[in-house]
Design a protein around this motif. Structure first.
Motif, PDB file in Angstrom:
ATOM      1  N   LEU A  53       1.227  -0.897   0.165  1.00  0.00           N
ATOM      2  CA  LEU A  53       0.047  -0.505  -0.255  1.00  0.00           C
ATOM      3  C   LEU A  53       0.687   0.928   0.217  1.00  0.00           C
ATOM      4  CD1 LEU A  53      -2.863  -1.024   2.541  1.00  0.00           C
ATOM      5  CD2 LEU A  53      -2.999  -0.967   0.134  1.00  0.00           C
ATOM      6  N   MET A  54       1.125   1.854  -0.473  1.00  0.00           N
ATOM      7  CA  MET A  54       1.873   2.655  -0.941  1.00  0.00           C
ATOM      8  C   MET A  54       2.008   4.616  -2.149  1.00  0.00           C
ATOM      9  SD  MET A  54       1.686   3.299  -4.474  1.00  0.00           S
ATOM     10  CE  MET A  54       1.289   2.514  -6.067  1.00  0.00           C
ATOM     11  N   GLY A  55       0.388   4.689  -1.330  1.00  0.00           N
ATOM     12  CA  GLY A  55       0.000   5.311  -1.756  1.00  0.00           C
ATOM     13  C   GLY A  55      -1.491   6.108  -1.729  1.00  0.00           C
ATOM     14  N   TYR A  56      -1.776   7.508  -0.820  1.00  0.00           N
ATOM     15  CA  TYR A  56      -3.260   7.180  -0.551  1.00  0.00           C
ATOM     16  C   TYR A  56      -3.365   8.252  -0.759  1.00  0.00           C
ATOM     17  CZ  TYR A  56      -6.503   7.412   3.082  1.00  0.00           C
ATOM     18  OH  TYR A  56      -8.103   7.141   3.393  1.00  0.00           O
ATOM     19  N   SER A  57      -4.633   8.939  -2.173  1.00  0.00           N
ATOM     20  CA  SER A  57      -5.195   9.957  -2.735  1.00  0.00           C
ATOM     21  C   SER A  57      -6.385  10.210  -2.717  1.00  0.00           C
ATOM     22  CB  SER A  57      -5.551   9.695  -4.110  1.00  0.00           C
ATOM     23  OG  SER A  57      -5.141  10.333  -5.019  1.00  0.00           O
ATOM     24  N   THR A  58      -5.719  11.822  -1.669  1.00  0.00           N
ATOM     25  CA  THR A  58      -7.115  12.759  -1.332  1.00  0.00           C
ATOM     26  C   THR A  58      -6.986  14.531  -1.784  1.00  0.00           C
ATOM     27  OG1 THR A  58      -5.611  13.824   0.548  1.00  0.00           O
ATOM     28  CG2 THR A  58      -5.942  11.629   0.926  1.00  0.00           C
ATOM     29  N   HIS A  59      -8.476  14.778  -1.329  1.00  0.00           N
ATOM     30  CA  HIS A  59      -8.707  16.092  -2.457  1.00  0.00           C
ATOM     31  C   HIS A  59      -9.068  16.636  -0.927  1.00  0.00           C
ATOM     32  CE1 HIS A  59     -10.048  12.737  -5.341  1.00  0.00           C
ATOM     33  NE2 HIS A  59     -10.185  14.236  -5.702  1.00  0.00           N
ATOM     34  N   GLN A  60      -8.980  18.086  -1.200  1.00  0.00           N
ATOM     35  CA  GLN A  60      -8.816  19.223  -0.040  1.00  0.00           C
ATOM     36  C   GLN A  60      -9.141  20.553  -0.402  1.00  0.00           C
ATOM     37  OE1 GLN A  60      -5.875  17.504  -0.828  1.00  0.00           O
ATOM     38  NE2 GLN A  60      -6.403  17.091   0.607  1.00  0.00           N
ATOM     39  N   GLY A  61      -9.288  21.258  -0.498  1.00  0.00           N
ATOM     40  CA  GLY A  61      -9.975  23.171  -0.916  1.00  0.00           C
ATOM     41  C   GLY A  61      -9.107  24.043  -0.180  1.00  0.00           C
ATOM     42  N   PHE A  62      -8.701  24.739  -0.315  1.00  0.00           N
ATOM     43  CA  PHE A  62      -8.000  26.059   0.620  1.00  0.00           C
ATOM     44  C   PHE A  62      -8.356  27.084  -0.213  1.00  0.00           C
ATOM     45  CE2 PHE A  62      -5.554  22.307   1.969  1.00  0.00           C
ATOM     46  CZ  PHE A  62      -6.349  22.050   3.503  1.00  0.00           C
ATOM     47  N   LEU A  63      -9.040  27.475  -1.624  1.00  0.00           N
ATOM     48  CA  LEU A  63      -9.341  28.520  -1.837  1.00  0.00           C
ATOM     49  C   LEU A  63      -9.973  29.532  -2.248  1.00  0.00           C
ATOM     50  CD1 LEU A  63      -6.842  27.624  -3.426  1.00  0.00           C
ATOM     51  CD2 LEU A  63      -7.954  27.717  -6.155  1.00  0.00           C
ATOM     52  N   SER A  64     -10.702  29.694  -0.426  1.00  0.00           N
ATOM     53  CA  SER A  64     -11.636  29.831   0.007  1.00  0.00           C
ATOM     54  C   SER A  64     -11.457  31.297   1.093  1.00  0.00           C
ATOM     55  CB  SER A  64     -12.649  28.955   0.715  1.00  0.00           C
ATOM     56  OG  SER A  64     -13.628  30.150   1.795  1.00  0.00           O
ATOM     57  N   ARG A 110      -1.274  12.053  -1.473  1.00  0.00           N
ATOM     58  CA  ARG A 110      -1.726  12.716  -2.418  1.00  0.00           C
ATOM     59  C   ARG A 110      -2.457  14.374  -2.109  1.00  0.00           C
ATOM     60  NH1 ARG A 110      -5.641  13.531  -7.202  1.00  0.00           N
ATOM     61  NH2 ARG A 110      -7.214  13.252  -5.756  1.00  0.00           N
ATOM     62  N   VAL A 111      -2.018  15.077  -2.475  1.00  0.00           N
ATOM     63  CA  VAL A 111      -3.077  16.902  -1.532  1.00  0.00           C
ATOM     64  C   VAL A 111      -2.955  18.018  -2.600  1.00  0.00           C
ATOM     65  CG1 VAL A 111      -2.498  16.470   0.873  1.00  0.00           C
ATOM     66  CG2 VAL A 111      -1.079  17.980  -0.348  1.00  0.00           C
ATOM     67  N   ASN A 112      -3.860  18.124  -2.478  1.00  0.00           N
ATOM     68  CA  ASN A 112      -4.128  19.548  -3.824  1.00  0.00           C
ATOM     69  C   ASN A 112      -4.292  20.618  -2.865  1.00  0.00           C
ATOM     70  OD1 ASN A 112      -6.523  17.407  -4.222  1.00  0.00           O
ATOM     71  ND2 ASN A 112      -4.729  17.345  -5.522  1.00  0.00           N
ATOM     72  N   SER A 113      -4.730  21.887  -3.966  1.00  0.00           N
ATOM     73  CA  SER A 113      -4.447  23.735  -3.528  1.00  0.00           C
ATOM     74  C   SER A 113      -6.298  23.739  -3.640  1.00  0.00           C
ATOM     75  CB  SER A 113      -3.953  24.566  -4.190  1.00  0.00           C
ATOM     76  OG  SER A 113      -4.540  24.253  -5.803  1.00  0.00           O
ATOM     77  N   GLY A 114      -6.921  22.554  -3.758  1.00  0.00           N
ATOM     78  CA  GLY A 114      -8.572  23.279  -4.564  1.00  0.00           C
ATOM     79  C   GLY A 114      -8.361  24.032  -5.391  1.00  0.00           C
ATOM     80  N   THR A 115      -9.906  24.173  -5.776  1.00  0.00           N
ATOM     81  CA  THR A 115     -10.325  25.275  -7.366  1.00  0.00           C
ATOM     82  C   THR A 115     -10.908  26.123  -6.369  1.00  0.00           C
ATOM     83  OG1 THR A 115     -12.306  24.015  -7.973  1.00  0.00           O
ATOM     84  CG2 THR A 115      -9.759  23.338  -8.643  1.00  0.00           C
TER      85      THR A 115
END
Length: 312
Positions: A103-114, A143-148
C-alpha cells in the motif's frame, strides 16, 4: 591481539589515506533497477463503475495482473463527511499484505481557495484525518491539492476551460497562495509525526502550472511536503513542465487513455517521461491512473505492460 591495538600499531595504520576532492570522488551511481509499478483504485472505479468500487476486489485484480503496489483513492472508501473506521482500514492492510502488494499511496482531495477561515479550518481537519488514515494503513505518501475556486459549474465545465478557472470576485491568486501556504504549515506537523510525506499535485487550482506547485512547495521548504506528479494534468507542453517538478517528486501518477479519454486524450511518450524521471534521480513508485473508456479489466493490464517497458 586486541582489535584496537592492531588498528593502532599494524600496517593498516601506516597507510596514507587518500583525500577525496569533488574532482576525484566517485560519482553517485545512477539508478539502475526498474521503478516499481502500482495502480490506483481510481483506475478500476473511476467514480462510475460500482462493481469495481470495493477495495478488496480491486486489490485482488491488481495482484492478479502483476502490480507491485496499490494506491487507495480516499473518496472510494469514505462516504460523504464520514471517516473510514480503523477496523476497515486494517482489513485493507491485511488483505494487501497477504497478496504481496505494497500500500504505497493515498490519494485525497482538499481545497483551501476560500476567504472563509472556517471553511479552510474544516479542510485542514479533513486533511489531518486523512494523514492519520494513511498512517493506520502504513502508507508513506499522500496526494494533496490546493483546491479550486469553485467558479466553474462542475468538473466538466472546468475541463472545458482546460483547468483554468477565474478567482472568486474580489480576490486574486495572491490571496489563494497565502491561504494554501498557511493551511499546509498547520498540517505539516501531523504529517511529520505520522511519517507521511505529502505530495502536492499539479491538479488544477494553483497546481495548473509547475510554477504554482513550486511556489507552495519551495516557500514551505519542508521534507514533508513535496510533489505528486501527474502526467495527465499538463495539457500543453507536458514534458517541459514535468521536468520542472521531477526533482521534487515523491510519487508519479501516470495516465493512460485506452478507448479514448473521458474528458480528453493525451498521447504521452512514456519512454521520454521515464528518462526525465531517471535523469532527475527518481527511484520511487509509478502509479497508474487509467482514465479511458475501455473496460479497465482489459485496459489496465495493457497499461501495466506499457509502463513496465518504459520504466525498465
Amino acid at each position: 591481539m586486541k582489535r584496537r591495538h592492531f588498528l593502532a600499531s599494524g600496517s593498516l595504520a601506516a597507510l596514507p589515506l587518500p583525500l577525496l576532492s569533488e574532482e576525484t570522488a566517485p560519482a553517485a551511481a545512477s539508478p539502475s533497477r526498474p521503478n516499481r509499478i502500482g495502480v490506483s483504485s481510481y483506475s478500476f472505479w473511476g467514480f462510475q463503475r460500482e462493481n469495481l468500487k470495493d477495495i478488496p476486489t480491486c486489490l485482488d485484480h491488481a495482484a492478479r495482473m502483476g502490480f507491485d503496489g496499490f494506491e487507495i483513492l480516499q473518496r472510494q472508501i469514505a462516504a460523504a463527511n464520514e471517516i473510514p473506521d480503523n477496523v476497515t482500514l486494517q482489513k485493507y492492510k491485511r488483505h494487501a499484505f497477504l497478496l504481496g502488494l505494497d500500500l504505497m499511496g493515498y490519494s485525497t482531495h482538499q481545497g483551501f481557495l476560500s476567504p472563509d477561515q472556517a471553511k479552510r479550518d474544516a479542510q485542514i481537519k479533513h486533511t489531518i484525518d486523512c494523514i492519520e488514515q494513511a498512517y493506520a494503513l502504513g502508507i508513506p505518501t499522500m496526494r494533496v491539492n490546493s483546491g479550486t475556486w469553485g467558479t466553474s459549474k462542475d468538473f466538466d465545465d472546468l475541463m472545458a476551460k482546460r483547468g483554468i478557472e477565474q478567482p472568486l470576485e474580489g480576490y486574486t491568486e495572491e490571496d489563494a497562495y497565502g491561504w494554501v501556504i498557511e493551511s499546509y504549515r498547520k498540517i505539516l506537523p501531523v504529517a511529520e509525526k505520522c511519517g507521511v510525506v505529502l505530495g502536492l499535485e499539479n491538479h488544477w487550482g494553483l497546481g495548473v502550472t509547475p510554477e504554482g506547485v513550486k511556489r507552495v512547495v519551495d516557500t514551505i521548504n519542508s521534507p514533508w511536503l513535496k510533489v505528486t506528479l501527474d502526467t495527465g494534468n499538463f495539457l500543453e507542453d507536458p514534458y517541459e513542465r514535468l521536468t520542472k517538478l521531477a526533482k521534487d517528486t515523491v510519487l508519479i501518477q501516470t495516465k493512460t487513455y485506452f478507448g479514448g479519454g473521458v474528458w480528453y486524450t493525451l498521447e504521452l511518450d512514456y519512454p521520454r517521461i521515464a528518462k526525465i524521471m531517471k535523469d532527475a534521480g527518481f527511484t520511487g513508485y509509478v502509479s497508474l491512473e487509467f482514465e479511458g473508456k475501455e473496460d479497465p479489466l482489459t485496459a489496465i493490464p495493457k497499461s501495466l505492460d506499457l509502463l513496465r517497458k518504459a520504466f525498465a
